[in-house]
Design a protein around this motif. Structure first.
Motif, mmCIF file in Angstrom:
data_model
loop_
_atom_site.group_PDB
_atom_site.id
_atom_site.type_symbol
_atom_site.label_atom_id
_atom_site.label_comp_id
_atom_site.label_asym_id
_atom_site.label_seq_id
_atom_site.Cartn_x
_atom_site.Cartn_y
_atom_site.Cartn_z
ATOM 1 N N PRO A 76 -20.045 21.167 -12.937
ATOM 2 C CA PRO A 76 -21.173 20.331 -12.507
ATOM 3 C C PRO A 76 -20.870 18.834 -12.609
ATOM 4 O O PRO A 76 -21.764 18.015 -12.448
ATOM 5 N N GLY A 77 -19.632 18.490 -12.897
ATOM 6 C CA GLY A 77 -19.269 17.083 -13.058
ATOM 7 C C GLY A 77 -18.999 16.721 -14.510
ATOM 8 O O GLY A 77 -19.444 15.684 -14.992
ATOM 9 N N PHE A 78 -18.271 17.576 -15.212
ATOM 10 C CA PHE A 78 -17.948 17.320 -16.609
ATOM 11 C C PHE A 78 -17.124 16.051 -16.752
ATOM 12 O O PHE A 78 -16.297 15.731 -15.900
ATOM 13 N N LYS A 79 -17.343 15.374 -17.869
ATOM 14 C CA LYS A 79 -16.543 14.205 -18.250
ATOM 15 C C LYS A 79 -16.088 14.396 -19.690
ATOM 16 O O LYS A 79 -16.722 15.114 -20.457
ATOM 17 N N ALA A 80 -14.992 13.757 -20.042
ATOM 18 C CA ALA A 80 -14.501 13.833 -21.423
ATOM 19 C C ALA A 80 -15.600 13.366 -22.374
ATOM 20 O O ALA A 80 -16.261 12.354 -22.126
ATOM 21 N N GLU B 223 -12.552 33.677 -3.972
ATOM 22 C CA GLU B 223 -12.560 33.045 -2.654
ATOM 23 C C GLU B 223 -12.395 31.536 -2.735
ATOM 24 O O GLU B 223 -11.823 30.924 -1.829
ATOM 25 N N ASN B 224 -12.895 30.915 -3.805
ATOM 26 C CA ASN B 224 -12.943 29.462 -3.878
ATOM 27 C C ASN B 224 -11.985 28.835 -4.889
ATOM 28 O O ASN B 224 -11.925 27.606 -4.991
ATOM 29 N N SER C 158 -10.990 21.500 -21.381
ATOM 30 C CA SER C 158 -10.826 20.082 -21.692
ATOM 31 C C SER C 158 -9.654 19.453 -20.948
ATOM 32 O O SER C 158 -9.642 18.248 -20.720
ATOM 33 N N ARG C 159 -8.691 20.251 -20.575
ATOM 34 C CA ARG C 159 -7.522 19.731 -19.855
ATOM 35 C C ARG C 159 -7.686 19.771 -18.342
ATOM 36 O O ARG C 159 -6.879 19.209 -17.622
ATOM 37 N N ASN C 160 -8.716 20.428 -17.857
ATOM 38 C CA ASN C 160 -8.918 20.581 -16.417
ATOM 39 C C ASN C 160 -10.314 20.122 -15.988
ATOM 40 O O ASN C 160 -10.971 20.792 -15.195
ATOM 41 N N LEU C 161 -10.767 18.994 -16.481
ATOM 42 C CA LEU C 161 -12.128 18.543 -16.194
ATOM 43 C C LEU C 161 -12.353 18.186 -14.726
ATOM 44 O O LEU C 161 -13.491 18.063 -14.287
ATOM 45 N N ASP C 162 -11.294 18.022 -13.963
ATOM 46 C CA ASP C 162 -11.439 17.715 -12.541
ATOM 47 C C ASP C 162 -11.368 18.964 -11.666
ATOM 48 O O ASP C 162 -11.492 18.887 -10.449
ATOM 49 N N SER C 163 -11.213 20.114 -12.261
ATOM 50 C CA SER C 163 -11.102 21.383 -11.539
ATOM 51 C C SER C 163 -12.480 21.803 -11.003
ATOM 52 O O SER C 163 -13.495 21.544 -11.648
ATOM 53 N N PRO C 164 -12.530 22.468 -9.842
ATOM 54 C CA PRO C 164 -13.835 22.902 -9.320
ATOM 55 C C PRO C 164 -14.501 23.997 -10.165
ATOM 56 O O PRO C 164 -15.714 24.106 -10.188
#
Length: 189
Positions: A161-165, A94-95, A46-52
């Protein structure tokens, strides 16, 4: 064909899982639906929703008299009716280089709601993990065994996959040999 049937089963049962999950607080969700009891700690996610890649902590145990063997290939995430598998450890390393940061963040967060849940009665195997953080003194495993006394605790990473709050997802685990032995928990990010 087994994989397609399993994925279809997951999608069909997702709507039922939303009603069976209990939010324990501190972004921990517990479901005892199915033979496998599953608690998902989504605090880091929930705190890292912009993480890959997104990390969840999973805690699994079985109903009395039951035994299950979980593999990294039998843990699924369902988001917007799409099913996602966990990446391989090689792909993640690797990513994605923030696994140590995720682990340190998780260790600093409160675990009161999890400790006070029914999951406290399991003895968790902590020397093995699907995704041990770099430098963590834990061995990599592809499998986890669970019984009514022994639980399995592991980090689970999924490609974002593009999570949002506010998104609602389902995390489901299946036994390797018997697909009727399963557990699932709904999570709100």
């Amino acid at each position: 064909m087994k994989l397609i049937r399993s994925l279809l089963f997951i999608v069909l049962t997702c709507s039922l899982m939303l009603a069976q999950t209990v939010h324990l607080g501190q972004e921990v969700f517990l479901s005892e639906e199915g033979v496998i009891n599953l608690a998902v700690d989504a605090a880091v996610a929930s705190r890292n929703l912009d993480s890959p890649y997104i990390m969840f902590m999973l805690f699994m145990g079985a109903d009395p008299g039951a035994y299950a063997k979980i593999s990294r290939d039998t843990v699924f995430l369902v988001h917007n009716n799409e099913t996602y598998l966990m990446p391989s450890l090689k792909e993640l390393r690797e990513n994605y280089a923030r696994d140590r940061y995720d682990w340190d963040l998780y260790r600093r967060m409160g675990k009161d709601s999890l400790v006070l849940s029914k999951m406290r009665w399991y003895r968790f195997q902590t020397s093995y993990d699907f995704f041990p953080a770099r430098g963590q003194n834990v061995r990599v495993t592809d499998y986890g065994d669970i019984t009514s006394r022994e639980g399995f605790q592991t980090k689970a990473y999924f490609k974002n996959p593009g999570f949002k709050a506010g998104d609602k997802i389902i995390i489901k685990v299946l036994d390797i040999e018997n697909r009727m032995i399963w557990g699932a928990s709904a999570v709100e990010l």
